[in-house]
Design an enzyme around this catalytic site. Structure first.
Site, PDB file in Angstrom:
ATOM      1  N   ASP A 220       0.870  -1.185   0.000  1.00 18.56           N
ATOM      2  CA  ASP A 220       0.000   0.000   0.000  1.00 18.56           C
ATOM      3  C   ASP A 220       0.901   1.226   0.000  1.00 18.56           C
ATOM      4  O   ASP A 220       1.897   1.261   0.721  1.00 18.56           O
ATOM      5  CB  ASP A 220      -0.895  -0.036   1.259  1.00 18.56           C
TER       6      ASP A 220
ATOM      7  N   ALA B  84      -5.520  -2.058  -4.922  1.00 16.01           N
ATOM      8  CA  ALA B  84      -5.006  -0.684  -4.924  1.00 16.01           C
ATOM      9  C   ALA B  84      -5.312   0.007  -6.245  1.00 16.01           C
ATOM     10  O   ALA B  84      -5.016  -0.533  -7.305  1.00 16.01           O
ATOM     11  CB  ALA B  84      -3.498  -0.698  -4.700  1.00 16.01           C
TER      12      ALA B  84
ATOM     13  N   SER C  23     -15.042  -3.045 -11.416  1.00 17.91           N
ATOM     14  CA  SER C  23     -16.119  -2.156 -10.976  1.00 17.91           C
ATOM     15  C   SER C  23     -17.291  -2.210 -11.937  1.00 17.91           C
ATOM     16  O   SER C  23     -17.105  -2.411 -13.145  1.00 17.91           O
ATOM     17  CB  SER C  23     -15.565  -0.730 -10.940  1.00 17.91           C
TER      18      SER C  23
ATOM     19  N   TYR D 132     -11.877   6.525 -15.131  1.00 22.14           N
ATOM     20  CA  TYR D 132     -11.799   5.525 -14.068  1.00 22.14           C
ATOM     21  C   TYR D 132     -12.334   4.173 -14.556  1.00 22.14           C
ATOM     22  O   TYR D 132     -11.664   3.147 -14.464  1.00 22.14           O
ATOM     23  CB  TYR D 132     -12.595   5.990 -12.827  1.00 22.14           C
TER      24      TYR D 132
ATOM     25  N   LYS E 240     -10.483   0.397 -15.410  1.00 18.18           N
ATOM     26  CA  LYS E 240     -10.899  -0.893 -14.845  1.00 18.18           C
ATOM     27  C   LYS E 240     -11.148  -1.917 -15.967  1.00 18.18           C
ATOM     28  O   LYS E 240     -10.772  -3.088 -15.849  1.00 18.18           O
ATOM     29  CB  LYS E 240     -12.150  -0.711 -13.986  1.00 18.18           C
TER      30      LYS E 240
ATOM     31  N   ARG F  34     -27.214  14.605 -11.842  1.00 18.32           N
ATOM     32  CA  ARG F  34     -25.757  14.694 -11.958  1.00 18.32           C
ATOM     33  C   ARG F  34     -25.358  14.065 -13.287  1.00 18.32           C
ATOM     34  O   ARG F  34     -25.881  13.000 -13.634  1.00 18.32           O
ATOM     35  CB  ARG F  34     -25.125  13.933 -10.788  1.00 18.32           C
TER      36      ARG F  34
ATOM     37  N   GLY G  91     -23.859  11.896 -16.099  1.00 19.98           N
ATOM     38  CA  GLY G  91     -23.243  10.571 -16.146  1.00 19.98           C
ATOM     39  C   GLY G  91     -23.853   9.546 -15.208  1.00 19.98           C
ATOM     40  O   GLY G  91     -23.299   8.461 -15.038  1.00 19.98           O
ATOM     41  N   ASP G  92     -24.983   9.876 -14.578  1.00 19.74           N
ATOM     42  CA  ASP G  92     -25.629   8.902 -13.686  1.00 19.74           C
ATOM     43  C   ASP G  92     -26.654   8.073 -14.463  1.00 19.74           C
ATOM     44  O   ASP G  92     -27.690   8.602 -14.886  1.00 19.74           O
ATOM     45  CB  ASP G  92     -26.381   9.627 -12.557  1.00 19.74           C
TER      46      ASP G  92
HETATM   47  C1  WQD Z   1     -25.099   6.670  -5.644  1.00 22.87           C
HETATM   48  C2  WQD Z   1     -26.447   7.256  -6.041  1.00 22.87           C
HETATM   49  C3  WQD Z   1     -26.308   9.358  -7.189  1.00 22.87           C
HETATM   50  C4  WQD Z   1     -24.797  11.624  -3.773  1.00 22.87           C
HETATM   51  C5  WQD Z   1     -19.760   5.445  -7.934  1.00 22.87           C
HETATM   52  C6  WQD Z   1     -18.868   5.216  -9.113  1.00 22.87           C
HETATM   53  C7  WQD Z   1     -18.740   3.756  -9.360  1.00 22.87           C
HETATM   54  C8  WQD Z   1     -18.322   3.012  -8.107  1.00 22.87           C
HETATM   55  C9  WQD Z   1     -19.208   3.334  -6.969  1.00 22.87           C
HETATM   56  C10 WQD Z   1     -16.006   2.606  -7.719  1.00 22.87           C
HETATM   57  C11 WQD Z   1     -26.435   7.860  -7.450  1.00 22.87           C
HETATM   58  C12 WQD Z   1     -27.008   9.498  -5.876  1.00 22.87           C
HETATM   59  C13 WQD Z   1     -25.250  10.629  -4.589  1.00 22.87           C
HETATM   60  C14 WQD Z   1     -25.710  12.638  -3.359  1.00 22.87           C
HETATM   61  C15 WQD Z   1     -27.427  11.584  -4.646  1.00 22.87           C
HETATM   62  N1  WQD Z   1     -17.018   3.372  -7.701  1.00 22.87           N
HETATM   63  N2  WQD Z   1     -26.528  10.609  -5.030  1.00 22.87           N
HETATM   64  N3  WQD Z   1     -26.984  12.568  -3.820  1.00 22.87           N
HETATM   65  O1  WQD Z   1     -22.189   7.122  -8.819  1.00 22.87           O
HETATM   66  O2  WQD Z   1     -23.510   5.019  -8.276  1.00 22.87           O
HETATM   67  O3  WQD Z   1     -21.055   4.960  -8.273  1.00 22.87           O
HETATM   68  O4  WQD Z   1     -19.287   4.747  -6.811  1.00 22.87           O
HETATM   69  O5  WQD Z   1     -15.882   1.562  -8.289  1.00 22.87           O
HETATM   70  O6  WQD Z   1     -17.822   3.601 -10.359  1.00 22.87           O
HETATM   71  O7  WQD Z   1     -19.412   5.858 -10.241  1.00 22.87           O
HETATM   72  O8  WQD Z   1     -22.176   6.132  -6.461  1.00 22.87           O
HETATM   73  O9  WQD Z   1     -22.381   6.924  -4.170  1.00 22.87           O
HETATM   74  O10 WQD Z   1     -21.808   8.608  -5.988  1.00 22.87           O
HETATM   75  O11 WQD Z   1     -24.095   7.642  -5.909  1.00 22.87           O
HETATM   76  O12 WQD Z   1     -28.596  11.588  -5.049  1.00 22.87           O
HETATM   77  O13 WQD Z   1     -25.367  13.586  -2.620  1.00 22.87           O
HETATM   78  O14 WQD Z   1     -26.738   8.335  -5.153  1.00 22.87           O
HETATM   79  O15 WQD Z   1     -26.919  10.121  -8.181  1.00 22.87           O
HETATM   80  O16 WQD Z   1     -27.672   7.577  -8.018  1.00 22.87           O
HETATM   81  P1  WQD Z   1     -22.311   5.868  -8.059  1.00 22.87           P
HETATM   82  P2  WQD Z   1     -22.530   7.374  -5.577  1.00 22.87           P
END
Ligand code: WQD
Length: 323
Positions: A31, A74, A117, A144, A148, A282, A284-285
């Site tokens: 690490d 890591a 991921s 990212y 992966k 947001r 890209g969701d």
């Molecule tokens: C979860 C949901 C948001 C914050 C990310 C990476 C993915 C993986 C996991 C590593 C979504 C919503 C969030 C907030 C909200 N990472 N949200 N209000 O984007 O699903 O995944 O983490 O491998 O690659 O993209 O996770 O925890 O950011 O969001 O409404 O204040 O919560 O829109 O639907 P995500 P997240």
């Protein structure tokens, strides 16, 4: 048997290290301690404080220890940062991986469990209520996720060229804590973001309430980090089998929860007032990402045990210890 666990001082790594020890294997942690926390490392486990970008440093770790397999956790893992600094992500995640698998190859080590991921899927072109199988087309939408997927390709190629035995675990949304000391200390994902807002007297924000889902908010597959850690032990057993080649395997629960459902559970578990603010989507969701977990059951004989309540309550207990 000694397994090298890269990223073993991280949030997920700390859980994986403990489960690996419980399985009777020895552990060495590699690490760089950039986001790792030393107090998470159990007594008796050696830490090699090395960055994967340092090829000679990685090779020295393999020369020093009798390693039989590698759990490679890591990596840089912040989506937004990866968009701002793509070369940094390719350097850390991909050059780091080539140094690691190169050292494995030189030492004749073939057993690899790779942290992949659900980000490899990007925004899959499937109905919001459909499950994502490993055959779903992979088209990452940020650097990212691209690193992966490229990491999976490298590992896949080595399974053909050098008889590597590989399990690439495609984690969905990891949350929770296996014990109160091991919570996620970063405020980057939904559950810690919500706790952070509530404990500061603010209300959580919901990114979009007009998605084509039952309540309009995004659906994700939240998997308990303890379940995830146990999946790694099952994956070690799997890659240790002589007939293993390469498999990408979804690690989730197979059940989706919307942002509003997560917030309802936070209200129930914490007893705090939760009146979310609805704001714009947001970028890209995807509307919904829920794993088909049948391959994990079939190949790893693993399935999740914990539900959303367990995830939120364990995360909340851990949060209160550290914040
Ligand atoms: C979860 C949901 C948001 C914050 C990310 C990476 C993915 C993986 C996991 C590593 C979504 C919503 C969030 C907030 C909200 N990472 N949200 N209000 O984007 O699903 O995944 O983490 O491998 O690659 O993209 O996770 O925890 O950011 O969001 O409404 O204040 O919560 O829109 O639907 P995500 P997240």
């Amino acid at each position: 048997m000694t397994w090298l666990i890269t990223g073993g001082a991280g949030y997920i790594g700390a859980h994986v290290v403990r489960e690996t020890l419980k399985s009777g294997r020895n552990v060495v942690i590699l690490d760089d301690m950039s986001t790792g926390i030393a107090t998470r490392i159990p007594d008796g486990v050696t830490l090699e404080e090395v960055t994967l970008v340092d090829k000679a440093g990685v090779e020295a770790v393999f020369a020093k220890h009798e390693i039989t397999g590698v759990l490679h956790l890591a990596a840089r893992k912040q989506v937004g940062e990866s968009v701002e600094k793509p070369l940094y992500y390719w350097d850390e995640n991909i050059n780091g991986l080539t140094h690691l698998v190169g050292a494995m190859k030189n030492s004749g080590i073939k057993n690899l469990v790779f942290s992949s991921s659900a980000a490899v899927y990007g925004e899959p072109d499937i109905a919001p209520d459909a499950l994502i199988t490993e055959a779903t087309h992979c088209l990452p939408i940020n650097p990212y996720g691209a690193t992966k997927l490229a990491g999976e390709w490298i590992a896949h190629a080595l399974s053909a060229s050098d008889d590597f035995h590989v399990a690439a675990l495609r984690y969905f949304n990891v949350a929770g804590a296996g014990s109160p000391q091991l919570g996620d200390q970063f405020i980057l994902n939904l559950v810690p973001i919500v706790f952070d807002a509530l404990t500061k007297g603010n209300q959580p924000r919901v990114f979009g309430d007009d998605y084509p889902t039952p309540d309009g908010s995004c659906i994700r597959d939240y998997v308990h980090v303890q379940d995830l850690a146990e999946a790694h032990v099952a994956a070690m057993d799997y890659v240790e089998r002589p007939d293993t080649t390469f498999a990408a395997i979804n690690i989730g629960t197979g059940r989706g929860a919307s942002v509003f459902e997560v917030l309802d559970m936070v209200r129930e578990v914490t007893g705090l007032e939760v009146t979310p603010e609805r704001i714009q989507r947001r970028a890209g969701d995807p509307a919904a990402l829920t794993a088909d977990v049948s391959r994990a059951a079939q190949l790893l004989d693993w399935q999740s045990k914990y539900d959303l309540r367990d995830i939120i309550s364990s995360a909340w207990t851990a949060w209160q210890q550290t914040h």
